[in-house]
Each structure stands twice: as structure tokens, then as C-alpha cells.
Design a protein around this motif. Structure first.
Motif, short mmCIF file in Angstrom:
data_model
loop_
_atom_site.label_atom_id
_atom_site.label_comp_id
_atom_site.label_asym_id
_atom_site.label_seq_id
_atom_site.Cartn_x
_atom_site.Cartn_y
_atom_site.Cartn_z
N PHE A 221 55.23 28.43 43.86
CA PHE A 221 54.47 28.13 42.65
C PHE A 221 53.36 29.12 42.36
O PHE A 221 52.97 29.30 41.20
CB PHE A 221 53.93 26.70 42.70
N GLU A 222 52.82 29.76 43.38
CA GLU A 222 51.84 30.79 43.09
C GLU A 222 52.48 31.94 42.31
O GLU A 222 51.88 32.49 41.38
CB GLU A 222 51.20 31.30 44.39
N ARG A 223 53.69 32.28 42.66
CA ARG A 223 54.42 33.30 41.91
C ARG A 223 54.70 32.83 40.48
O ARG A 223 54.64 33.61 39.53
CB ARG A 223 55.73 33.66 42.61
N LEU A 224 55.00 31.55 40.34
CA LEU A 224 55.24 31.00 39.00
C LEU A 224 53.99 31.11 38.15
O LEU A 224 54.04 31.53 36.98
CB LEU A 224 55.70 29.55 39.08
N TYR A 225 52.84 30.74 38.71
CA TYR A 225 51.59 30.80 37.95
C TYR A 225 51.30 32.22 37.49
O TYR A 225 50.91 32.45 36.33
CB TYR A 225 50.43 30.28 38.80
N LEU A 226 51.48 33.18 38.37
CA LEU A 226 51.23 34.57 38.00
C LEU A 226 52.21 35.04 36.92
O LEU A 226 51.83 35.74 35.98
CB LEU A 226 51.34 35.48 39.23
N ALA A 227 53.47 34.64 37.07
CA ALA A 227 54.49 35.05 36.10
C ALA A 227 54.22 34.45 34.72
O ALA A 227 54.33 35.13 33.69
CB ALA A 227 55.87 34.66 36.59
N VAL A 228 53.89 33.17 34.67
CA VAL A 228 53.62 32.53 33.38
C VAL A 228 52.36 33.11 32.76
O VAL A 228 52.29 33.31 31.53
CB VAL A 228 53.51 31.01 33.56
N GLN A 229 51.36 33.42 33.59
CA GLN A 229 50.14 34.01 33.05
C GLN A 229 50.45 35.37 32.41
O GLN A 229 49.92 35.69 31.35
CB GLN A 229 49.10 34.17 34.17
#
Length: 513
Positions: free
Chosen positions: A300-308
Motif C-alpha cells: 500500500f505504500e507503493r499504491l499511495y505513491l503511485a496514486v499521488q
């Protein structure tokens, strides 16, 4: 500050208010009016064509099809009203479409993100759309192994972000699939979810092709990136769920990226639309006792960075969305169907023109020989009728009438597609000896003797030449009508092509602003 907190704070600080695009919208409205006037002005006239002929009917059919297209424009715009209303309702928020087949875990991901926003103190509001009306949902989305999304539903995460969880475009429910298509227009970016059991089925991207051609960014997300392992607990072997290894996730992500990039290239789209794929497991993120470590290991940390990172191009699209909605409507509901109709109708009409071109190439010979065959058997009756008076003028007149009638009847059959003006029969140059050498006195008080063999030899060329002269004049008329129709068709196609180029100029100006 954690990656999650940084992401949620960045979302809260978004300013997605749309920019003033009224000048661009006004140019497109004028363009649409010009297109309508152009297609009317360039209608095919069908001059000198028989109304019931195949050639005139093909031309008239194309005119009618273009007229039907014009009449449908207003209705097609009205059909977008629900999507426009949704976009206007959330004009101050970024809208992400959560897309995937029914088992891709869309509802699970939306519910999990809603829970994370709520834990950070932000409002979370679930809703569904029924009959175009937004209805609140007191609880999160239903999750299950079968299709549970029966209507378009969404969740507002704070004040700046909306996730639309849609019935899958591959849904067995036709209503669900149509609903998804209707509201695709409202979104600003795309999250493409697929299960790790069958990740990145690129044929699904075909259903997003229209949105991708609108330059909306695409983030591939591989869900359910976990596996079952055996473990010993209290001296018993039990099956437990754990995250897939980093290597395994990387292999799947690279495979999805490769195949997705190939699909975009095949469609002539820029790979820049495709953001780096990532893997995650909602189940593992929920089940870990160490929350921060669990989020990181579950992806999910990767998801947050990607969505940002996704929010920047999504915001750029959002700010020009009112003009984009108008542009897409014109491109997809007006110009594209119009050009397809014109292409098909023009192809059919050109086939008819080619058929008539072939007919005209041999028409002079067919009309000449056909007229000759019809007139020559009438010669004995004509000559005998006027033999007693040796009236050459009467023979010339009646023979000309017979040629004219035979030619008119035959030309209406051979050139059935053309409304022709029948030319005057040319002056027949009868040989001088017709009144002297051919009409021979048999004796006093007896009728003249006619030498038919010599007469036929004298008149065959007369009839043939007269018929040929008529044929050449009439075929020239038909050729002129056919050429006029060709030029009108070319003019119509060129006018629509010019309009398409003008729209491209408006589009470039919109995207450059």
C-alpha cells in the motif's frame, strides 16, 4: 510522517477547480454549426438522374443518412446528461475510475481505502447512483467472490477524492455494463485492477480504449497478491495466507507492463499514459498486527505513491474537463459516426458509378447497333409506302422518325439511370440515286420496281450513322451527369475532411492551453 499520512494530506490540498474553457467550447459550438451547414450545402443533387434508378437511390440514401445523423446530434448530447451532472456534482474533486472484471477486488480496495481515510480523521461518504439520482449508502460496498456491484457506486474520500466502483464492463449483466460505459466520461484517471491469479488481461483494456484515447492516465494494480502456505501452529499443520514474494510480484508487474505497453502501441497510443504497475493485498494489509509494516509489506505504500503521482495528470485533465466533454462528444458521437456513414455511403455510390461507367463505355455501340437492328426491318414498308410518288423527302422523314423512336425506346433501357434529353434526329443524307436508279419504271400504268438489294446497301450506312450520332450525343449527356455526381461526392468528402482538420486544430489549441 508516514507515506499514508503524506498521501492523504496531499489529497486534501488538491485544488481541482476547472479552468475557464468557454472560448474553446464556443469554438466547438460554432464548428458544429458549420459542420451541419456544410453537409447540407454539399448534399448530392442527382441532376439528370432517374429518381428510381439505382444511381439516384444510392445518392439519395447517402443524403438521407447524413440528414439522420444531423437530426440525432441533439439527442446524443442529451444522452450524456447523467455523466455531465455527475461531473458537475464533483467538479471540485478528482474522480478515479476503479475498473476491472467482477472478481478483481474493486469493492475490497475501495472499502479499505475508505477505512484508512476515516482513521486519519477525514470524512468518508459512500453513495450509489440509481436512475441518475445520488443516494447515500450507510455502509461500505458489499464484497464477495461473485459480482456484487449491481449499480454504479462510489465513495468520497475526504473533500477532494472520489472513487467510482463500477459494474464491470465484462459483466454478464448488460445493464451494469452499459451503466459503466455511460459514466466513464466523468472520470479523470483510471485504476485498472486485475487479480494476481490472472493479472493484466490486456483484452480488458479494449473497453477502456476510448478513455485512453482521451489521454487519461492508467495505473495497473495487481490485487490479491498473496499465496497460501503451510505452517505449524500448536503442533498442527495449518494453511495460512501470506504476501507473495517480492520477486514474484516484480515478475508479474513486469509482465503486465510489457503486455499493456504492447497493447497501447498496437492502438497507436503513447506509453506515457501507462504508469508503473504495482501489486498489493487488501487481505494481508488488514490482517497484520503491525499496521505500518503491514501496509508496506502488502504494497500500500507503493499504491499511495503511485496514486499521488497519478493526481498530477488527472488534475490537468480535470481542469479542462468541460471542454473535453464537448470535444469527446463531437469526436465520438458526431464526427466519427458521420465519417463512417460517409465512408460506407460513398463506397456504395462509387461502386454504382463504376458500374455505370462500364455501361457507358460500350453504350454508343450498343445503342447504335440496337437502333439499326430495329429500324432496318422497317425499310421495305417505308419504301413501298412512298414508291409510287418517288417521294424522297417523305422517306427521309419517316425513316428519321423510326430511328428516333427506336433510339428513344432503347436508350431508356440501356441508360435507365439517366434522365436524358432526347436529341433531334440528325438530317439523313440519303443518296441522290434513291429517286432515280432505285425506283425503276416497270411499265406504263404499273408501280415502280424497287431494287431492295441496292437499296439496303445504300441505306444501311445512313441508318447506322444517324443512330451513332444520336448515341454519341446521349452518352455524352450521361457522362456529364456521372462526372457531376463524382465531383459532388468528392466535394462532400473534402468538405467533411476540412471540418475534421478544423476540429483537430481546436483540439491542439485546447491541449496546449
Amino acid at each position: 510522517m508516514s507515506v499514508e499520512s503524506t498521501f492523504i494530506k496531499a489529497v486534501a490540498q488538491l485544488n481541482p477547480a476547472s479552468q475557464d474553457r468557454q472560448p474553446a467550447i464556443a469554438r466547438m459550438e460554432q464548428w458544429l454549426a458549420d459542420l451541419g451547414q456544410t453537409t447540407v450545402a454539399q448534399s448530392l443533387s442527382g441532376t439528370a438522374l432517374v429518381e428510381q434508378g439505382t444511381l439516384a437511390q444510392s445518392a439519395q440514401q447517402l443524403n438521407q443518412q447524413l440528414q439522420a445523423q444531423r437530426e440525432a446530434w441533439a439527442a446524443s448530447w442529451s444522452a450524456l446528461a447523467p455523466a455531465q451532472e455527475l461531473a458537475d456534482r464533483f467538479r471540485d474533486r478528482i474522480m478515479l475510475l476503479v475498473f476491472g472484471s467482477f472478481n478483481a477486488g474493486k469493492s475490497s480496495l475501495c472499502n479499505f481505502l475508505a477505512d484508512r481515510f476515516r482513521r486519519q480523521g477525514h470524512s468518508v461518504d459512500f453513495f450509489r447512483l440509481a436512475d441518475g439520482q445520488m443516494q447515500p449508502m450507510p455502509e461500505g460496498f458489499q464484497e464477495g467472490a461473485t459480482e456484487t456491484t449491481v449499480a454504479l457506486q462510489g465513495v468520497c474520500l475526504g473533500e477532494k477524492l472520489v472513487l467510482l466502483d463500477t459494474p464491470g464492463l465484462h459483466s454478464a449483466n448488460a445493464h451494469n455494463a452499459a451503466l459503466t460505459q455511460q459514466f466513464l466520461e466523468s472520470t479523470d484517471a483510471l485504476l485498472w485492477l486485475s487479480s494476481s491469479s490472472a493479472p493484466g488481461q490486456v483484452q480488458e483494456l479494449g473497453d477502456l480504449l476510448v478513455e485512453l484515447r482521451r489521454n487519461k492516465p492508467l495505473l495497473p494494480v495487481i490485487t490479491r497478491s498473496d499465496r497460501i502456505e503451510e505452517d505449524e501452529i500448536d503442533n498442527e499443520i495449518v494453511k495460512v495466507l501470506c504476501n507473495k514474494t517480492a520477486d514474484n510480484r516484480q515478475l508479474q508487474e513486469e509482465d503486465v507492463m510489457t503486455r499493456a505497453a504492447q497493447a497501447l502501441n498496437h492502438w497507436g497510443l503513447s506509453r506515457d499514459l501507462l504508469k508503473p504497475a504495482l501489486s498489493l493485498s487488501v487481505h494481508m494489509a488488514r490482517s497484520q498486527q503491525d499496521e505500518d509494516q503491514g501496509l508496506e509489506q502488502a504494497g500500500f505504500e507503493r499504491l499511495y505513491l503511485a496514486v499521488q503521482n497519478l493526481l498530477t495528470p488527472a488534475l490537468a485533465y480535470k481542469q479542462r474537463k468541460p471542454a473535453e466533454l464537448q470535444l469527446h462528444h463531437i469526436e465520438e458521437a458526431i464526427l466519427s459516426p458521420l465519417m463512417q456513414t460517409l465512408e460506407q455511403g460513398a463506397a456504395q455510390l462509387r461502386q454504382r458509378i463504376e458500374e455505370q461507367t462500364v455501361v457507358l463505355q460500350g453504350a454508343v455501340q450498343v445503342l447504335t447497333e440496337g437502333t439499326w437492328r430495329r429500324v432496318v426491318p422497317q425499310l421495305p414498308e417505308v419504301l413501298e409506302k412512298h414508291a409510287a410518288q418517288q417521294d424522297v423527302a417523305a422517306v427521309r422523314t419517316e425513316l428519321g422518325q423510326n430511328i428516333g423512336k427506336a433510339f428513344a425506346d432503347l436508350s431508356q433501357t440501356v441508360l435507365v439511370n439517366f434522365q436524358l434529353t432526347q436529341p433531334d434526329v440528325p438530317t439523313l443524307n440519303l443518296p441522290a440515286h434513291i429517286g432515280y436508279e432505285v425506283f425503276q419504271e416497270q411499265g406504263e400504268g404499273q408501280a415502280p420496281l424497287i431494287d431492295y438489294n441496292r437499296l439496303y446497301m445504300s441505306l444501311n450506312d445512313v441508318v447506322m450513322n444517324g443512330a451513332q450520332e444520336l448515341a454519341e450525343q446521349v452518352v455524352e449527356q450521361a457522362e456529364q451527369s456521372l462526372e457531376q455526381l463524382k465531383q459532388e461526392l468528392i466535394g462532400l468528402e473534402n468538405a467533411v475532411a476540412d471540418q475534421a482538420q478544423a476540429l483537430e486544430a481546436i483540439k491542439r489549441q485546447l491541449h496546449a492551453a
